[in-house]
Design an enzyme around this catalytic site. Sequence first.
Site, short mmCIF file in Angstrom:
data_model
loop_
_atom_site.label_atom_id
_atom_site.label_comp_id
_atom_site.label_asym_id
_atom_site.label_seq_id
_atom_site.Cartn_x
_atom_site.Cartn_y
_atom_site.Cartn_z
N SER A 264 0.84 -1.20 0.00
CA SER A 264 0.00 0.00 0.00
C SER A 264 0.88 1.26 0.00
CB SER A 264 -0.96 -0.05 1.19
OG SER A 264 -1.99 0.92 1.05
N ASP B 283 -10.18 -5.80 -2.97
CA ASP B 283 -9.60 -4.70 -2.21
C ASP B 283 -10.52 -3.48 -2.32
OD1 ASP B 283 -7.97 -2.48 -1.39
OD2 ASP B 283 -6.18 -3.62 -1.87
N HIS C 181 -7.34 -6.07 1.12
CA HIS C 181 -6.16 -5.24 1.38
C HIS C 181 -5.39 -5.67 2.63
CE1 HIS C 181 -4.09 -1.55 0.17
NE2 HIS C 181 -4.04 -1.14 1.42
#
EC number: 3.1.2.12
Length: 281
Positions: free
Chosen positions: A147, A225, A258
Site C-alpha cells: 500500500s 480490495d 487489502h
Amino acid sequence: MSSVETLATHRVHGGTLRYCKHDSASTGTPMKFTVWTPDGQGPFPYLVWLSGLTCTEDNFTVKSGVYQHAAQHGVAIVAPDTSPRGEGVADDPAYDLGQGAGFYVDATQAPWAPHFKMYSYVTKDLLAAVDGAFPLDAGRRGIFGHSMGGHGALTLALRNPELFKSVSAFAPIVSPLNCPWGDKAMSAYLGPDRAAWRAHDACALIEDGQGTAFDDILIDQGLADSFLENQLKPELIEAAAAKAGRKVTVRRQEGYDHSYFFMTTFIGDHVAWHAGKGLKA
C-alpha cells in the site's frame, strides 16, 4: 553511522529476529526496525520491507509469515517503522497523515519538514545502520512493501537502482498524483506544486525513464480490495510501463482484500521472486 540498540530477541524459523532502535540523523528522532537473519556467518542477501498506513515495524513482523520463506532462500529481512514518532513530532488526527503515514518522502512543508524525512531515512540512515550492525550483503539487497509501503518500495527503487537489485509490491499506491491519498499527503508534505510530486510517483518515474535497470517489477493486487478503484489503480502503472517499453507484472488475485490475509498468502512468491533476481545466497 548510528549505533543500534537491540530491544528484544526471538528465535524463529531457524534464525534470529531482533527488535532494534537507533538514532536517525535524517528524522532527528529515534527510529525502530526489526531485522531477521538466518543462522550462519553471512553476509546474507536481504529484503527491506516498507509497511502501509497506520503500521509500525511490528505489523509485518508479526503478521506476514515471511520468515519461513526467508529461511528457505537464505534471505534476511529488515522492516522499519513508517514514520518518526515521539514528543515534538508533528501529527494529525487522521490515519492517513502524520505519525504512521510518512509516505516515504522528505517533507518540505511546515509542520512536517523538521522530522518527516522518510525517503532519506530509508535510503541512508536505515541501510547504513543495518549494513554496519548485521551480517548483510549490501550488494544483494531488494525492497518490497504494501500500500503506502508499496508506493515507497517502487519509488525508492526506481530512483535508486544502485541500492536495490529487485523491487515488488502488494496493492501499492502507484500514482499519488492520481488518487485522494496522494493528493492529501503530497499537498501536506511537499506543497501545492504538483511538479514536485513526480519524484514520488512510480508511474511518473517510469514515464521519466527512471529505474531502467529493473527488468521486471512484480505487483500483486487483490480484486476484493476496497481501495482498488479509488486509490490504487494498478492499470496506471501498466499503462506507463507499456508506453515506456518496460515490464511490470501485475497479478490480480480474485477474492483477496487489502489485509495481511492477502499478503501472507503470496509473500512466499515474492521472496522466491526476489531470490531469483540476484538475491539468492
